[in-house]
Design a protein around this motif. Sequence first.
Motif, mmCIF file in Angstrom:
data_model
loop_
_atom_site.group_PDB
_atom_site.id
_atom_site.type_symbol
_atom_site.label_atom_id
_atom_site.label_comp_id
_atom_site.label_asym_id
_atom_site.label_seq_id
_atom_site.Cartn_x
_atom_site.Cartn_y
_atom_site.Cartn_z
ATOM 1 N N UNK A 139 46.275 -2.816 -34.889
ATOM 2 C CA UNK A 139 45.722 -4.069 -34.388
ATOM 3 C C UNK A 139 46.306 -5.284 -35.076
ATOM 4 N N UNK A 140 46.882 -5.106 -36.268
ATOM 5 C CA UNK A 140 47.558 -6.218 -36.944
ATOM 6 C C UNK A 140 48.757 -6.675 -36.112
ATOM 7 N N UNK A 141 49.077 -7.974 -36.217
ATOM 8 C CA UNK A 141 50.218 -8.553 -35.510
ATOM 9 C C UNK A 141 51.344 -8.851 -36.502
ATOM 10 N N UNK A 185 47.173 8.650 -27.773
ATOM 11 C CA UNK A 185 45.796 8.613 -27.272
ATOM 12 C C UNK A 185 44.944 9.762 -27.805
ATOM 13 N N UNK A 186 45.371 10.338 -28.922
ATOM 14 C CA UNK A 186 44.599 11.417 -29.536
ATOM 15 C C UNK A 186 44.265 11.101 -30.993
ATOM 16 N N UNK A 215 41.460 -2.460 -22.805
ATOM 17 C CA UNK A 215 41.875 -3.487 -23.760
ATOM 18 C C UNK A 215 41.429 -3.096 -25.172
ATOM 19 N N UNK A 216 42.314 -3.298 -26.128
ATOM 20 C CA UNK A 216 42.047 -3.018 -27.544
ATOM 21 C C UNK A 216 41.783 -1.539 -27.830
ATOM 22 N N UNK A 217 42.287 -0.657 -26.953
ATOM 23 C CA UNK A 217 42.092 0.781 -27.179
ATOM 24 C C UNK A 217 42.691 1.224 -28.509
#
Length: 241
Positions: free
Chosen positions: A205-207, A51-52, A22-24
């Motif tokens: 992370x912003x929506x 993922x890098x 979660x929140x990666x």
Amino acid sequence: MKLKIFGDNTVILNFQDKSKEKNFIIWKFEIAKSIVEQFPNICEDFILTAYEITIIFKTKIDLDLINHLNKFIRVYEKNKKKIIRSSWKIPVCFDPIYSEDILIHFKNNFNLYNIFLKKFIRCTFQVNHYGFLPGFFYLSGLPKNLHLPRKSSPSKSVEKGTLAIGESNVGVYPQTSPGGWNKIGKTYVPFFDKKNNPPNVLVPGDKINFFSISIDELESKLIDFSDSMNKFKLNSFEIIY
């Protein structure tokens, strides 16, 4: 985490083992930013992918630097962090002139086209990372039934501000350029300005939610945009990761 040295001054950090956490996405951005802050005199920049993290250094990499980097990452991974992110509501013109690719996809069936747009506007998206062009952000949150394949023949010119879909991703073109995603609308909101520091308004992370505006409002704002970006910010929220 896997670390790979690329050339004389670049390190690639692979966090695929954490990518399902979660929140990666937020964690990945924050640790990249923290690495640059930890090594301010020798870090040039960082680049994020799914993922890098690619860290570009100003100097040649040596064993001592790698050891310090590994130690910093191990300590960072153990500690919980609290950060603030923002929710945004962005105006978009969905007139057929700016969403022709969606019409083409549905073979000019306006009923299916309108159903698709209504479902799209109800979505809440999250900023994942930047890529392709400076200021081009990738948004997740598009339901699988709204995914569209990339165009078989990319457009030679996609206008700045174009909102588009490429498979599971959504993004806004920060400048006019070639592109292979499906155009769904256009906004006048400038998310990227190289004269600012940082140049990007949005962070991972912003929506984001989009709402529909008329073609007249779009064209008027394209001629004379003087709004503060705070006008489009709904609220801020706290995340622990």
